[in-house]
Every structure is written in C-alpha cells, then in structure tokens.
Design a protein around this motif. Structure first.
Motif, PDB file in Angstrom:
ATOM      1  N   ILE A  81       6.995   4.096  11.856  1.00  0.00           N
ATOM      2  CA  ILE A  81       7.551   5.318  11.279  1.00  0.00           C
ATOM      3  C   ILE A  81       7.297   5.388   9.778  1.00  0.00           C
ATOM      4  O   ILE A  81       6.858   6.410   9.244  1.00  0.00           O
ATOM      5  CB  ILE A  81       9.067   5.412  11.562  1.00  0.00           C
ATOM      6  CG1 ILE A  81       9.321   5.606  13.059  1.00  0.00           C
ATOM      7  CG2 ILE A  81       9.689   6.572  10.786  1.00  0.00           C
ATOM      8  CD1 ILE A  81       8.853   6.927  13.597  1.00  0.00           C
ATOM      9  N   THR A  82       7.583   4.303   9.059  1.00  0.00           N
ATOM     10  CA  THR A  82       7.377   4.274   7.607  1.00  0.00           C
ATOM     11  C   THR A  82       6.219   3.369   7.218  1.00  0.00           C
ATOM     12  O   THR A  82       5.423   3.699   6.351  1.00  0.00           O
ATOM     13  CB  THR A  82       8.653   3.799   6.894  1.00  0.00           C
ATOM     14  OG1 THR A  82       9.722   4.680   7.229  1.00  0.00           O
ATOM     15  CG2 THR A  82       8.482   3.816   5.377  1.00  0.00           C
ATOM     16  N   LEU A  83       6.126   2.209   7.858  1.00  0.00           N
ATOM     17  CA  LEU A  83       5.099   1.227   7.531  1.00  0.00           C
ATOM     18  C   LEU A  83       4.192   0.967   8.724  1.00  0.00           C
ATOM     19  O   LEU A  83       4.673   0.766   9.846  1.00  0.00           O
ATOM     20  CB  LEU A  83       5.742  -0.101   7.122  1.00  0.00           C
ATOM     21  CG  LEU A  83       6.520  -0.167   5.816  1.00  0.00           C
ATOM     22  CD1 LEU A  83       7.072  -1.565   5.611  1.00  0.00           C
ATOM     23  CD2 LEU A  83       5.643   0.227   4.642  1.00  0.00           C
TER      24      LEU A  83
ATOM     25  N   ILE B 184       0.895  -1.162   0.000  1.00  0.00           N
ATOM     26  CA  ILE B 184       0.000   0.000   0.000  1.00  0.00           C
ATOM     27  C   ILE B 184       0.930   1.206   0.000  1.00  0.00           C
ATOM     28  O   ILE B 184       1.668   1.425   0.957  1.00  0.00           O
ATOM     29  CB  ILE B 184      -0.896   0.038   1.248  1.00  0.00           C
ATOM     30  CG1 ILE B 184      -1.786  -1.197   1.326  1.00  0.00           C
ATOM     31  CG2 ILE B 184      -1.753   1.314   1.251  1.00  0.00           C
ATOM     32  CD1 ILE B 184      -2.570  -1.308   2.631  1.00  0.00           C
ATOM     33  N   PHE B 185       0.945   1.955  -1.066  1.00  0.00           N
ATOM     34  CA  PHE B 185       1.913   3.038  -1.201  1.00  0.00           C
ATOM     35  C   PHE B 185       1.530   4.252  -0.359  1.00  0.00           C
ATOM     36  O   PHE B 185       0.351   4.478  -0.074  1.00  0.00           O
ATOM     37  CB  PHE B 185       2.068   3.445  -2.670  1.00  0.00           C
ATOM     38  CG  PHE B 185       2.678   2.365  -3.515  1.00  0.00           C
ATOM     39  CD1 PHE B 185       4.021   2.052  -3.382  1.00  0.00           C
ATOM     40  CD2 PHE B 185       1.916   1.655  -4.422  1.00  0.00           C
ATOM     41  CE1 PHE B 185       4.604   1.053  -4.149  1.00  0.00           C
ATOM     42  CE2 PHE B 185       2.472   0.647  -5.194  1.00  0.00           C
ATOM     43  CZ  PHE B 185       3.819   0.351  -5.059  1.00  0.00           C
ATOM     44  N   MET B 186       2.535   5.001   0.036  1.00  0.00           N
ATOM     45  CA  MET B 186       2.301   6.230   0.782  1.00  0.00           C
ATOM     46  C   MET B 186       1.500   7.207  -0.067  1.00  0.00           C
ATOM     47  O   MET B 186       1.693   7.293  -1.277  1.00  0.00           O
ATOM     48  CB  MET B 186       3.631   6.888   1.158  1.00  0.00           C
ATOM     49  CG  MET B 186       4.464   6.088   2.129  1.00  0.00           C
ATOM     50  SD  MET B 186       6.070   6.897   2.389  1.00  0.00           S
ATOM     51  CE  MET B 186       6.741   5.860   3.674  1.00  0.00           C
TER      52      MET B 186
ATOM     53  N   LYS C 202       1.074   6.793   5.833  1.00  0.00           N
ATOM     54  CA  LYS C 202       2.172   5.840   5.757  1.00  0.00           C
ATOM     55  C   LYS C 202       1.786   4.660   4.883  1.00  0.00           C
ATOM     56  O   LYS C 202       0.623   4.425   4.585  1.00  0.00           O
ATOM     57  CB  LYS C 202       2.551   5.374   7.164  1.00  0.00           C
ATOM     58  CG  LYS C 202       3.087   6.494   8.032  1.00  0.00           C
ATOM     59  CD  LYS C 202       3.058   6.115   9.492  1.00  0.00           C
ATOM     60  CE  LYS C 202       3.429   7.333  10.341  1.00  0.00           C
ATOM     61  NZ  LYS C 202       3.206   7.095  11.768  1.00  0.00           N
ATOM     62  N   GLY C 203       2.795   3.902   4.489  1.00  0.00           N
ATOM     63  CA  GLY C 203       2.559   2.724   3.679  1.00  0.00           C
ATOM     64  C   GLY C 203       2.295   1.507   4.542  1.00  0.00           C
ATOM     65  O   GLY C 203       2.279   1.559   5.771  1.00  0.00           O
ATOM     66  N   ALA C 204       2.110   0.366   3.892  1.00  0.00           N
ATOM     67  CA  ALA C 204       1.907  -0.908   4.571  1.00  0.00           C
ATOM     68  C   ALA C 204       1.989  -2.005   3.527  1.00  0.00           C
ATOM     69  O   ALA C 204       2.092  -1.738   2.321  1.00  0.00           O
ATOM     70  CB  ALA C 204       0.551  -0.951   5.286  1.00  0.00           C
ATOM     71  N   HIS C 205       1.952  -3.237   3.969  1.00  0.00           N
ATOM     72  CA  HIS C 205       1.776  -4.376   3.078  1.00  0.00           C
ATOM     73  C   HIS C 205       0.341  -4.856   3.197  1.00  0.00           C
ATOM     74  O   HIS C 205      -0.219  -4.903   4.299  1.00  0.00           O
ATOM     75  CB  HIS C 205       2.724  -5.518   3.443  1.00  0.00           C
ATOM     76  CG  HIS C 205       4.147  -5.255   3.074  1.00  0.00           C
ATOM     77  ND1 HIS C 205       5.141  -6.193   3.222  1.00  0.00           N
ATOM     78  CD2 HIS C 205       4.751  -4.156   2.558  1.00  0.00           C
ATOM     79  CE1 HIS C 205       6.286  -5.692   2.811  1.00  0.00           C
ATOM     80  NE2 HIS C 205       6.082  -4.452   2.418  1.00  0.00           N
ATOM     81  N   GLU C 206      -0.251  -5.189   2.053  1.00  0.00           N
ATOM     82  CA  GLU C 206      -1.623  -5.695   2.052  1.00  0.00           C
ATOM     83  C   GLU C 206      -1.622  -7.140   1.564  1.00  0.00           C
ATOM     84  O   GLU C 206      -1.042  -7.448   0.519  1.00  0.00           O
ATOM     85  CB  GLU C 206      -2.524  -4.842   1.169  1.00  0.00           C
ATOM     86  CG  GLU C 206      -3.980  -5.265   1.220  1.00  0.00           C
ATOM     87  CD  GLU C 206      -4.930  -4.222   0.656  1.00  0.00           C
ATOM     88  OE1 GLU C 206      -6.135  -4.310   0.944  1.00  0.00           O
ATOM     89  OE2 GLU C 206      -4.461  -3.329  -0.064  1.00  0.00           O
ATOM     90  N   TRP C 207      -2.252  -8.002   2.328  1.00  0.00           N
ATOM     91  CA  TRP C 207      -2.305  -9.427   2.022  1.00  0.00           C
ATOM     92  C   TRP C 207      -3.755  -9.833   1.751  1.00  0.00           C
ATOM     93  O   TRP C 207      -4.678  -9.326   2.371  1.00  0.00           O
ATOM     94  CB  TRP C 207      -1.799 -10.259   3.208  1.00  0.00           C
ATOM     95  CG  TRP C 207      -0.339 -10.077   3.500  1.00  0.00           C
ATOM     96  CD1 TRP C 207       0.283  -8.950   3.964  1.00  0.00           C
ATOM     97  CD2 TRP C 207       0.689 -11.053   3.347  1.00  0.00           C
ATOM     98  NE1 TRP C 207       1.627  -9.159   4.102  1.00  0.00           N
ATOM     99  CE2 TRP C 207       1.909 -10.446   3.741  1.00  0.00           C
ATOM    100  CE3 TRP C 207       0.698 -12.391   2.933  1.00  0.00           C
ATOM    101  CZ2 TRP C 207       3.123 -11.131   3.710  1.00  0.00           C
ATOM    102  CZ3 TRP C 207       1.903 -13.083   2.907  1.00  0.00           C
ATOM    103  CH2 TRP C 207       3.094 -12.448   3.293  1.00  0.00           C
ATOM    104  N   ILE C 208      -3.921 -10.759   0.824  1.00  0.00           N
ATOM    105  CA  ILE C 208      -5.215 -11.411   0.641  1.00  0.00           C
ATOM    106  C   ILE C 208      -4.956 -12.914   0.680  1.00  0.00           C
ATOM    107  O   ILE C 208      -4.119 -13.433  -0.066  1.00  0.00           O
ATOM    108  CB  ILE C 208      -5.931 -10.968  -0.655  1.00  0.00           C
ATOM    109  CG1 ILE C 208      -7.301 -11.634  -0.740  1.00  0.00           C
ATOM    110  CG2 ILE C 208      -5.085 -11.197  -1.895  1.00  0.00           C
ATOM    111  CD1 ILE C 208      -8.231 -10.991  -1.759  1.00  0.00           C
TER     112      ILE C 208
END
Length: 505
Positions: free
Chosen positions: A455-457, A406-408, A413-419
C-alpha cells in the motif's frame, strides 16, 4: 456579522485560553517547567517508582537528577509490563488503561507507551487545541472552522491485553475524542478505527469526497497515498477541484521535506503546511509561524524536558541540562518526564534550538541509525537481525552495507533501497532480498504495516556492490580509520546516491 466572521469570533473566544497559556509559558519558561516537574513528582510520589527512587525527598532539579536514573525503553520496560497487567500505581498514580504501540525497541517488535488520562487530556488533546489556536492567530480569516478536518492515522486496531488496551496512538486519540470534537472530523469514528487498510482507504474516500474539507491532519506518506487514491477515484487532477476550501495540512511523524513538492502539485492554489512534533510519548512542539518551519517547544502540557549534549551521549554518566543552559545550534538528545508516568526517559530524538526566546527547535535526527521516511522507524537492530536471517538462509557473508529510502514520487510508492558488498554471495540473490524484506516485517510492526499489500512501500530494492566499493568511498571522503564507520541506515539519500554512482562508474 457575516457567517465566517461569527464562526471565527466564537473560535477566538474558545481558543483564547490556549493562546494565554502559550503566552504565559513563553514569558515564564523556567518557572513553568519547574512547576511541571514538581506537579508530576507530587502525583507519583506514592507509586512503586516514586518509592523506589525517593520522590518525596526530591526538592530541586539537582536532587531529581541524583535520585532518578536516566532510562531507555528497554530499562523501563519491566515497569511498563506491570502496568500493562492492570497493576495500579506502578509509575503513575492509579491504573493506566491505554498503551500506545509503536516500533523502535531493540529487544522486541513493538514498544508500549503508557497513556494516562492526564497525558491524553493535558498533553495530546491540549496541544491539538494549541495547534488550531496558533493557526487562527496567524490566519484570522481562515475558513477551516466552518469546514471539516480530514484526519488519517495509521493502523487503528485496538487490542485487549489483560484488562488494559493497546493500539496505535491515533486510534487511542480518536476513540476517546469528545462528541463535539468528533462532529468536526471526517471520516467518522467507525471508519477511522477500521483496521484493514485497503477496505479502510476505500471507505474513507467514499466518506470524504462529498464533504467540505478545510484541513488535513496526518503523516505525509499515508496521507499522500489516500489523496492520490481520491484523485484517481474522482478522475480529478487537483484536490481543490474536489475540496475548493482546502487550506492547510497539519503534518507530523516523519520529515516533510521529501514530500513537499508532491503536495504542492496536488493543488492549484496555495496550500499552507504546518508541522507538529508529536509521538506516543507526548506532544512536544508546534510550528507557530507561517514563514518558518521551526517548532515552538510546548512547556506547559505535562512534560518536563532535559537535554543531553550529543558529545556526552553514550558515556557512562552523561551530563543533562535543562532549558536554562541550552545553546542555539547545538545537538541534544531529548529526555522527558511526563504525566503519563515516564521518568527521565530517553526518547531517541535529537533536536537543535533555533531560538531561546521563545524556545524553538528543529528535530535534527535520532540517537541511533534509522530509516523513518514513511513512519516505519526501522532501527539498526532490525536491520542487523534481518540480514543475519537472510545470510543464514542463503549462505551469504556480508562485508559492508548501507540502506536508505526511495521516496514517493507522484503516484509511485516508496521503498527501501539497500546496497550490500558481500564477502560471500548468497546462493540466490532474489531469495536473499525476499527473506530480508519478510524478516524486517516480522521484526518491526510499523514496517510491516507500511508494506501491507504494497500500500505504501514496495518490496525493498537490493543492489550488489562491487568489490571494495565501501573502502573506496570512505577513502574518497577522507573517512578511513577506526573511528569512522559506514552509515548503515540513513533517512536521506545523501550516502546511497554517491555509492550507487561509484558502483556503476
């Protein structure tokens, strides 16, 4: 002569050596690369690795290929471990003092790349000078040399192991910079080498707000966090209200494409963007044209290149070629031999050539599934082990899964998205997500650094897939069959978006 003209005239003289060096390897690429190979072989001929693989008997590229094996990090690691213990003359002449720590290894949380004095000076620092020389060549009226460069690395803690040192590449580069280069950089070395990110970010902001900043250098994701913090602290809307002379951002480490709009919105005037292609293993390419993102392949900084056509990659004895035989538009895995003591080392990146005169490339991906949108280098082995731990703790069974960044966006902030499509649901979905996220941090030091205090994710986002979602999606794409696999990790959202859409339709 006006002050700016005098400064740039002096810098032209200082940088002229680098421009001549670039012009020479553009004119004589094959000869330059051959000289690099045999210079490296000569330096390392009496090392343990040189004796093991008969460097003294190598008199051509063909004999080099015959004598010296292709290696991954895992295969090369025993030699690195010896060098890290302070043993001299393992894969490079003399003792290696520094090792750059990064993620991406299958068997461990981190890998350690040897940084010799030659690779420090002739690869990393020399390429940095080339970067500024090329920018001056493209922008003769630039004012960056009368202002300061705001630099930002990742985690900058230096660690002692035996009588050698390891840390992030950025820390090693900053710690060894000569005093005259240090004068033009901000924040100072003391702040730059701080390890606790929140304290460091505040210290950086306090140090740079009143400076005259002309250029930025760093990884886009980390730099965006800092710049948003500076804007928030000052109450300003645009960076040029703080730094009216800000002119260019030299960026590398991850793809810039998802961040470009964010950066364009940070300033009212045009900001130049120049991409670089560097890694712990070496400095490989620099954008040399203002109108094109293609990267000039650096051929004279201690790195000898080979390329594996991707249709060969993964075979028992893959074919390797040199620059003489590459083709435009074809996908190649990159193999390097360096003045840091890496020999026929597969770095995991893939490139495509966009020009053969001079040799220009674009980075096209990785040889493995991965997510590296924020510098985290999350590889498939990390994902599989993290999922196993989460399943073991919650009694879950997984049928299919895919993940993407998931982009900033703005200050978000960003993150990782899982399905994930479960064969057997976890006893507690929230616990599953938390264990997976924590396990990924334990397995991958770069993901851990990006997740530190959010902080970032932010923590990963987990979506539960309906029954047969992945089968239906693969069928829709015409990808059913044994040779077609669900993309597990992707560095873009091209796969997860249609999956999410189908899941909710």
């Amino acid at each position: 002569m006006p002050a700016l003209g005098l400064v740039n005239k002096v810098m032209e003289m200082v940088m002229s050596k680098r421009i001549r060096q670039i012009e020479n390897f553009i004119k004589h690429p094959i000869e330059t690369q051959e000289n690099i190979l045999f210079s490296n072989l000569s330096t390392a001929r009496n090392t343990e690795y040189g004796n093991l693989y008969g460097f003294n008997d190598v008199n051509s590229y063909e004999s080099f290929k015959s004598n010296v094996p292709l290696v991954t990090y895992e295969q090369f690691e025993p030699f690195i471990d010896k060098a890290r213990k302070g043993i001299p003359d393992v894969t490079w002449q003399g003792k290696i003092k520094w090792f750059a720590k990064s993620s991406g290894t299958t068997n461990a949380k981190s890998k350690f790349i040897p940084i010799s004095e030659q690779s420090l000076e002739e690869s990393h620092y020399a390429a940095g000078k080339m970067m500024f020389a090329l920018y001056l060549n493209n922008h003769p009226e630039t004012e960056i040399f009368k202002n300061k460069n705001l630099r930002l690395g990742g985690s900058s803690e230096i660690y002692q192991k035996y009588d050698t040192l390891f840390g992030d590449l950025s820390a090693i580069l900053i710690d060894n910079l000569p005093f005259y280069a240090e004068l033009r950089n901000t924040p100072n070395k003391q702040i730059s080498l701080m390890s606790e990110w929140e304290t460091k970010m505040k210290a950086i902001a306090d140090a740079v707000i009143k400076e005259d900043i002309g250029c930025l250098t760093g990884v886009p994701s980390w730099m965006l966090v800092l710049l948003n913090y500076v804007l928030n602290q000052t109450g300003k809307t645009h960076l040029d209200e703080i730094w009216p002379d800000l002119e260019v951002f030299f960026h590398g480490g991850i793809s810039f494409k998802p961040y470009e709009d964010n950066y364009r919105n940070l300033t009212q005037k045009k900001l130049n963007f120049y991409e670089i292609y560097n890694a712990s293993e070496g400095f490989f390419g620099i954008q040399d044209q203002s109108h094109s993102k293609d990267l000039l392949l650096l051929l004279d900084n201690g790195i000898f290149y080979e390329f594996i056509p991707m249709e060969e990659f993964g075979s028992d004895n893959p074919k390797t070629i040199t620059l003489e035989n590459v083709e435009i538009g074809k996908n190649y895995a990159v193999v390097i031999t360096t003045n840091g003591g890496l020999w026929r080392y597969i770095i995991g990146d893939t490139v495509k050539f966009t020009s053969l005169n001079p040799f220009r490339i674009v980075v096209s991906g990785r040889t493995k599934h991965y997510i590296n949108a924020f510098g985290e280098e999350l590889i498939i082995e990390n994902a599989e082990e993290g999922l196993k731990r989460a399943c073991d703790a919650t009694g879950a069974l997984i049928k299919e899964y895919s993940a993407a960044p998931i982009f900033m966006s703005g200050t978000e902030k960003g993150a990782h998205e899982w399905i994930i499509e479960f064969e057997k649901m976890p006893t507690d979905v929230n616990q599953f997500a938390e264990i997976l996220d924590n396990s990924l941090q334990e397995l991958n030091s770069d993901y851990e650094a990006k997740r530190y205090k959010n902080i970032t994710l932010n923590q990963l986002k987990l979506n539960i897939a309906r029954k047969d979602l992945f089968f239906d999606w693969m069928k829709l794409r015409g990808k059913l069959g044994g040779q077609n696999k669900v993309p597990r990790l992707a560095n873009t959202r091209e796969f997860i978006e249609p999956l999410l859409e189908m899941n909710h339709s």
